[in-house]
Every structure is written in structure tokens, then in C-alpha cells.
Design an enzyme around this catalytic site. Structure first.
Site, PDB file in Angstrom:
ATOM      1  N   GLU A   1      58.807 -97.449 -56.785  1.00 50.94           N
ATOM      2  CA  GLU A   1      59.701 -98.530 -56.386  1.00 50.94           C
ATOM      3  C   GLU A   1      59.296 -98.915 -54.964  1.00 50.94           C
ATOM      4  O   GLU A   1      59.229 -98.046 -54.090  1.00 50.94           O
ATOM      5  CB  GLU A   1      61.151 -98.021 -56.411  1.00 50.94           C
ATOM      6  CG  GLU A   1      62.115 -99.141 -56.078  1.00 50.94           C
ATOM      7  CD  GLU A   1      63.577 -98.719 -56.107  1.00 50.94           C
ATOM      8  OE1 GLU A   1      63.873 -97.575 -56.507  1.00 50.94           O
ATOM      9  OE2 GLU A   1      64.403 -99.550 -55.699  1.00 50.94           O
TER      10      GLU A   1
ATOM     11  N   ARG B   1      59.466 -82.063 -59.783  1.00 51.45           N
ATOM     12  CA  ARG B   1      59.314 -82.740 -58.521  1.00 51.45           C
ATOM     13  C   ARG B   1      58.724 -81.757 -57.508  1.00 51.45           C
ATOM     14  O   ARG B   1      59.036 -80.569 -57.522  1.00 51.45           O
ATOM     15  CB  ARG B   1      60.723 -83.124 -58.111  1.00 51.45           C
ATOM     16  CG  ARG B   1      60.922 -83.950 -56.909  1.00 51.45           C
ATOM     17  CD  ARG B   1      62.377 -84.411 -56.889  1.00 51.45           C
ATOM     18  NE  ARG B   1      62.486 -85.675 -57.577  1.00 51.45           N
ATOM     19  CZ  ARG B   1      62.252 -86.847 -56.981  1.00 51.45           C
ATOM     20  NH1 ARG B   1      61.950 -86.927 -55.725  1.00 51.45           N
ATOM     21  NH2 ARG B   1      62.346 -87.960 -57.659  1.00 51.45           N
TER      22      ARG B   1
ATOM     23  N   LYS C   1      62.776 -90.827 -49.902  1.00 50.48           N
ATOM     24  CA  LYS C   1      62.497 -92.028 -49.122  1.00 50.48           C
ATOM     25  C   LYS C   1      63.704 -92.447 -48.274  1.00 50.48           C
ATOM     26  O   LYS C   1      63.554 -92.930 -47.171  1.00 50.48           O
ATOM     27  CB  LYS C   1      62.096 -93.176 -50.053  1.00 50.48           C
ATOM     28  CG  LYS C   1      60.658 -93.083 -50.511  1.00 50.48           C
ATOM     29  CD  LYS C   1      60.274 -94.258 -51.386  1.00 50.48           C
ATOM     30  CE  LYS C   1      60.699 -94.032 -52.807  1.00 50.48           C
ATOM     31  NZ  LYS C   1      60.141 -95.001 -53.758  1.00 50.48           N
TER      32      LYS C   1
HETATM   33  P1  ATP Z   1      62.314 -90.551 -53.660  1.00 51.99           P
HETATM   34  O1  ATP Z   1      63.410 -89.820 -54.363  1.00 51.99           O
HETATM   35  O2  ATP Z   1      61.495 -89.712 -52.763  1.00 51.99           O
HETATM   36  O3  ATP Z   1      62.753 -91.799 -53.018  1.00 51.99           O
HETATM   37  P2  ATP Z   1      61.579 -91.805 -56.057  1.00 51.99           P
HETATM   38  O4  ATP Z   1      61.512 -90.936 -57.258  1.00 51.99           O
HETATM   39  O5  ATP Z   1      62.746 -92.688 -55.898  1.00 51.99           O
HETATM   40  O6  ATP Z   1      61.299 -90.919 -54.797  1.00 51.99           O
HETATM   41  P3  ATP Z   1      59.691 -93.699 -56.960  1.00 51.99           P
HETATM   42  O7  ATP Z   1      59.092 -94.784 -56.183  1.00 51.99           O
HETATM   43  O8  ATP Z   1      60.673 -94.043 -58.014  1.00 51.99           O
HETATM   44  O9  ATP Z   1      60.304 -92.692 -55.933  1.00 51.99           O
HETATM   45  O10 ATP Z   1      58.571 -92.748 -57.561  1.00 51.99           O
HETATM   46  C1  ATP Z   1      57.379 -93.156 -58.165  1.00 51.99           C
HETATM   47  C2  ATP Z   1      56.876 -92.033 -59.026  1.00 51.99           C
HETATM   48  O11 ATP Z   1      56.612 -90.893 -58.207  1.00 51.99           O
HETATM   49  C3  ATP Z   1      57.889 -91.622 -60.056  1.00 51.99           C
HETATM   50  O12 ATP Z   1      57.224 -91.425 -61.275  1.00 51.99           O
HETATM   51  C4  ATP Z   1      58.462 -90.349 -59.510  1.00 51.99           C
HETATM   52  O13 ATP Z   1      58.881 -89.521 -60.529  1.00 51.99           O
HETATM   53  C5  ATP Z   1      57.278 -89.774 -58.732  1.00 51.99           C
HETATM   54  N1  ATP Z   1      57.759 -88.916 -57.640  1.00 51.99           N
HETATM   55  C6  ATP Z   1      58.602 -89.254 -56.648  1.00 51.99           C
HETATM   56  N2  ATP Z   1      58.877 -88.208 -55.848  1.00 51.99           N
HETATM   57  C7  ATP Z   1      58.169 -87.173 -56.355  1.00 51.99           C
HETATM   58  C8  ATP Z   1      58.033 -85.797 -55.990  1.00 51.99           C
HETATM   59  N3  ATP Z   1      58.680 -85.301 -54.932  1.00 51.99           N
HETATM   60  N4  ATP Z   1      57.212 -85.028 -56.720  1.00 51.99           N
HETATM   61  C9  ATP Z   1      56.568 -85.522 -57.784  1.00 51.99           C
HETATM   62  N5  ATP Z   1      56.654 -86.796 -58.186  1.00 51.99           N
HETATM   63  C10 ATP Z   1      57.445 -87.618 -57.493  1.00 51.99           C
HETATM   64 MG    MG Z   2      63.148 -93.941 -57.680  1.00 49.13          MG
END
Ligand code: ATP
Ligand code: MG
Length: 569
Positions: A40, A270, A280
């Protein structure tokens, strides 16, 4: 991937590879593998994303497939092109090329059409309950859900209302579109989840074309299916959403909205890292509160922060490989990340001499005319990296850490009366210690043994300590930034009730040394260039550097042998 990266240790398949291999063996998807990385665009990527990138791209590559980069831009309020650009840059920097570049917003019309189809099939309805009422009606794990009074609206009425929602006839929040699934389902996600809400917000790509936006659970699976993704890898918190992911895609029935077989969602753990926060939202807070200098502050666990700190893409990929793919959430030790960069830079970073906290040394029995040049290797184990020449002069700098007025046991560095080797140059003995009025040591008067030119005395006497040094008149002055972890506690989220997580910030996470002296060859370093400063660590030139005003970041220290000895004493 560059050819000088050593092949990872052979290991057994992880569970996602097993799934992909089974699918290929059974001929599902015709043996095709198409993954996607779906960020995102609401922040910069962090090391957790790097794990996901390496997994998605690595898997596709291993099976001759490809990976799409898809911006999951369904929430216009928090998203921005700045983030889109940074994400593209970071994925490329990590060394991956995507097949298609897509935006969930490109599918808004498709999603809308499919939503109308679901309404016509009696599988979605417009609901006028408020957010709070929806929550209340939904119940919880112990309390069964209650049907919304709007659940039995006719398909025609729903279609009319949904079209009017899109046309902008209703206020934000006045109505939502919900999937009609099962208000009694044990899985809360199936209790008539939201599909669309009204939100008058300017979208960074679609502008003001839409005032209704799809929810993540609906948009995500539909986007995967449109792109004919084979394996949709996401993190564990979406496990409970998988039935919903499948439900949305399976409802196309006779209509052929989606190609078969449908994509399969697979969840993995994760990645978290000790001594830092990762979400984020929290990272954005650190940036907004001015606790760090920006998303690319070298203390941040972001990809751009690691890059600025001096990490190589190879080291980040090696880290992602080493942490593996787990089914249970894990916290990786930041020490493992540091191990990976040390291992990489040990091989490839040229050696240089730099004095971080200078202490002046004057060789009293040496005249200006005795100055000479020493030739030193750029890498002790790699002759191909060549040599360079350094001026050795009567006035030098050594590191303050390398002198003790009262030498402890096993101290092989400089002390009054002690003899040491100055790397590649000669042996010197400390004869006199000069102090200022406050009693601080400001200069050491030493004598050299001219017969030891090159590093050893002809009589073969044992001199254990070897120090790095720079020539005082030739040295380049620089700023050096030393980093420590952002937080003082392994898990900064583990705070007592009522205490702010920011209370655990490490006040010593940044130390700026403004008086460092570097060997002259470093004057021509370029931004991002990496070196080992002998005995003090790996460093990389910061983009803040200006001609004549260099700034170096310490990427990581060397394993410090003295502090280990001292700890044992
Ligand atoms: P955050 O919670 O850090 O804001 P998010 O999951 O909202 O992260 P996205 O932009 O939706 O961030 O993530 C893009 C991809 O990266 C998704 O497939 C998500 O599952 C993966 N991802 C995000 N954070 C992690 C993590 N800590 N470890 C492994 N994969 C991750
Ligand atoms: Mg997300």
C-alpha cells in the site's frame, strides 16, 4: 543477482515451495507461477517488506515464473505518489525486476461491475446502519450476529442505491455495500463484511472520479484474480480472511469474471526485528515527530534507511534467506542483520585508515625530511584490490581509544613507555604525555626506530600492538556518524500500561564526531561508497557530504576484540 554472491547453503524446501512444487506437479495453473508484491503506497518499505519481496520474487524466479508489482491503492486518504516512487526504487535496489506494474485503482471499474453483479445475484446489499451499529449487530465470538434491517432489500433496490452511492447522492458514511454471507458464522470476517464505503477523497491516480472506494478484502482478491496470480502470499494476520478471499472470487458462478483455477492465498509469518518498531504507522510517527531525520535516517529499519546506512542489497537478501519462511510470527535478532552486512563487506570493502577521535602524536626524533611513503594493501586477502600509498610524517594522529595513561593488563596499544607498530610504517615508543590545563591528554611525544621502517625491527623484537594512523598535515577532516539501536529494549512495543512506547527511545542512538581525520585518498570518495576503516568498522559516505565536508556513516562496527577481553577481566 550478481554473480559474486555465494550460493546460499543447500536447505530443505520451505512450506510455500512445497505448495508450489505440488501445484506444478499436478499441472494446476499449467505449471505457471505468478506472484505479486502488493504494497500500500502509504509509507516507505521496511525490512519486513524486504522479506516479502525476496520471498515473492525469489519463488517466482526459482520456478521460472514472474512477479507483479501492484500498488494496493484503495485507501486514498493515506496514499501518495512520493511513496509509489520510493517503493519502485527500493524494489529495484534490492535487485528485482517486476513483470507488470499495476495499481488496484486501475481495476476500480472492474470491481464496481463485479459488485453490481453480486448485487444482482442477491449476494450483496446496501446497508444504512452506522459504523457503530454495524459493529454492534456483528456481535463477537461469543455473541451471535444480528441481521441488519436492510439485509433483505431487493436486488433492484440495492442496485439503484449502489448506483446512487457511486453518483455521489449520499453523504460520506451514510451507506455501505456489504457482502451477504452469514451473520452467524464463527469466523467474524464472514458476518456480512463491508465491500464499499463512501469517501469523498482525492485519489493520487483516479483524482475525483470516484467517491466510493472498495475495502481491502474485496479489492485484494479481485486484483489477484484479474492478474491471474497463482500464489498470493501474505502475512499471517490474513489467515482468518482466507475464506472471505475465496468467497468473493467463487461467486462469479456462470459469469466468467475470473480465469480458473483461482489464485490461492498462502500466509507466512511477519518478520519483526529486535530493538526497532516496524509498522509504517509507527515509523511515520518517528518521522513526523522529528525523532529521526526522515524515512531514510540510517537508524530506521526502512530499506532506504539501510541503504543510506551502507547496507548492500546482497546483505539484505542474505538476511531474508537466513531468517527463513515460518508459519509462526518471529522476531529476528538485529545481530543477524549486522552479521550479514559484515560478512558481505568483509569481502568487498577496501580498507582505509581513519582516526575517529584524534590524538596527536609527534615523533620527536624524526625530521620533516625523514617523511616517507608507505604502500599498503587495499584488502589483506584480495590482491586484485591493489595497493595505495600513504604519507608518513613527523606529526600524526592516532585514535584516543588506542592510548591509556595507565595500561590495564593485556593492553597492547600505546601507553607511556610502550612500543607499538603503526600499520605498514614503523615502530614507535611513547616517551612523554602532554596535557592541557584541565589535565586532558592532548599530545604524545614518541620516538621511532628508523630501522623498523616497513613495520618490524631487524632484531626481531616482539611488538604485539598495531595501530592505525593518519598523517596530520595530509589528513582530510570529516564528520562521522555512529549509530546504535533506536530503542533501548528488544521489543519496544512491550511497554507497561499507560506508558508511551517512545519512552523507550535510545537517547544515544546517534553520536556525531566532527573531528575525525581520514587518510588523504578518502577525499575523492563518492556518495554510497563503502569502506572498512581499519579497526573501527564499515563506513559509507553519506549523501549529506559536500566537497571538503565529508560525512561518513558507520554501517556496522567490527567485532571489537578489546571490549571482549575487558569484559572478561
Ligand atoms: P505495516 O503493517 O508495516 O504498515 P503492511 O502490511 O500494512 O505493513 P503493506 O504495504 O500492506 O504493508 O505490505 C505489502 C506486503 O508486504 C504485504 O504482502 C505484507 O504482507 C508484506 N509485509 C508487510 N510487513 C511485513 C513484515 N513485517 N514481514 C513480512 N512481510 C510483510
Ligand atoms: Mg497493509
Amino acid at each position: 543477482m550478481s554473480s559474486d554472491t555465494p550460493a546460499p547453503e543447500p536447505r530443505s524446501l520451505h512450506f510455500i515451495e512445497e505448495i508450489v512444487e505440488a501445484d506444478r506437479a499436478s499441472g494446476k495453473h499449467g505449471g505457471r507461477v505468478l506472484t505479486r508484491f502488493p504494497p500500500e503506497p502509504n509509507g516507505y518499505l521496511h525490512i519486513g517488506h524486504a522479506k516479502s519481496i525476496c520471498l515473492n520474487f525469489g519463488l517466482a524466479k526459482a520456478y521460472g515464473g514472474a512477479t507483479n508489482l501492484r500498488f494496493d491503492d484503495t485507501n486514498p486518504v493515506k496514499e501518495d505518489v512520493e511513496y509509489v516512487d520510493s517503493i519502485r526504487e527500493d524494489v529495484q535496489w534490492l535487485g528485482f525486476e517486476w513483470k507488470g506494474e499495476h495499481y488496484a485503482s486501475d481495476y476500480f471499474q472492474f470491481m464496481y461491475d463485479y459488485a453490481e453483479y453480486l448485487i444482482e445475484q442477491g449476494k450483496a446489499y446496501v446497508c444504512d446502519l452506522t459504523e457503530a451499529e454495524i459493529r454492534e449487530y456483528r456481535g463477537n465470538f461469543h455473541v451471535p450476529g444480528k441481521a441488519s434491517p436492510y439485509r433483505e432489500r431487493s436486488a433492484d433496490e440495492n442496485l439503484d442505491l449502489f448506483r446512487r452511492m457511486k453518483a455521489g447522492e449520499f453523504e460520506d458514511g451514510a451507506k455501505v455495500l456489504r457482502a451477504k454471507i452469514d451473520m452467524q458464522a464463527g469466523n467474524m470476517n464472514l458476518r456480512d463484511p463491508l465491500m464499499y464505503r463512501i469517501r469523498r477523497a482525492h485519489h493520487h491516480r483516479t483524482g475525483d472520479a470516484w467517491c466510493i472506494y472498495p475495502m481491502y478484502d474485496y479489492a485484494h482478491g479481485v486484483s489477484d484474480a484479474i492478474e491471474t496470480i497463482t500464489h498470493s502470499i501474505c502475512t499471517l494476520e490474513f489467515s482468518d480472511h482466507r475464506p472471505l478471499y475465496d468467497w468473493f472470487l467463487e461467486q462469479d458462478g456462470e459469469a466468467t469474471f475470473f480465469q480458473r483455477p483461482l489464485p490461492r492465498q498462502i500466509e507466512f509469518a511477519r518478520l519483526n526485528l529486535t530493538y526497532t518498531v516496524m509498522s509504517k504507522r509507527r515509523l511515520l510517527q518517528l518521522v513526523q515527530d522529528g525523532i529521526v531525520s526522515g524515512w531514510d535516517d540510517p537508524r530506521m529499519p526502512t530499506i532506504c534507511g539501510l541503504r543510506r546506512r551502507g547496507y548492500t542489497p546482497e546483505s539484505v537478501r542474505a538476511f531474508a534467506e537466513r531468517v527463513g519462511v515460518a508459519k509462526r510470527d518471529m522476531v529476528a535478532d538485529v545481530g543477524l542483520l549486522e552479521f550479514c552486512i559484515r560478512e558481505d563487506l568483509e569481502k568487498r570493502a577496501p580498507r582505509r585508515m581513519a582516526v575517529l577521535r584524534p590524538l596527536k602524536v609527534v615523533i620527536t626524533n624524526m625530521g620533516d625530511a625523514d617523511a616517507f611513503e608507505v604502500e599498503v594493501a587495499n584488502h589483506p586477502e584480495d590482491q586484485a584490490m591493489g595497493t595505495r600509498k600513504l604519507p608518513f610524517t613527523r606529526e600524526l594522529f592516532i585514535d584516543q581509544d588506542d592510548f591509556r595513561e595507565e595500561a590495564p593488563k593485556k593492553w597492547f596499544r600505546l601507553a607511556p613507555g610502550a612500543e607499538v607498530r603503526l600499520r605498514g610504517a614503523c615502530l614507535v615508543t611513547c616517551k612523554e604525555v602532554i596535557k592541557d590545563a584541565a589535565g586532558h591528554v592532548v599530545e604524545l611525544r614518541c620516538e621511532w626506530d628508523p630501522a623498523s621502517k616497513g613495520g618490524n625491527a631487524p632484531d626481531g623484537r616482539k611488538v604485539k600492538g598495531t595501530l592505525h594512523w593518519v598523517s596530520a598535515p595530509n589528513a582530510v577532516k570529516a564528520e562521522v556518524r555512529l549509530y546504535d539501536t533506536l530503542f533501548t529494549q528488544e521489543d519496544p512495543m512491550d511497554v507497561p500500561e499507560g506508558q508511551d512506547w517512545k519512552a523507550l527511545l535510545n537517547p544515544g542512538s546517534l553520536e556525531v564526531l566532527t573531528e575525525a581525520r581520514l587518510e588523504p585518498s578518502l577525499a575523492g570518495a563518492t556518495a554510497g561508497e563503502r569502506f572498512q576503516f581499519e579497526r573501527t568498522g564499515y563506513f559509507s559516505l553519506d549523501p549529506d557530504s559536500r566537497l571538503g565536508a565529508l560525512v561518513f556513516n558507520r554501517t556496522v562496527g567490527l567485532k571489537d576484540s578489546w571490549s571482549k577481553i575487558e569484559a572478561k577481566q
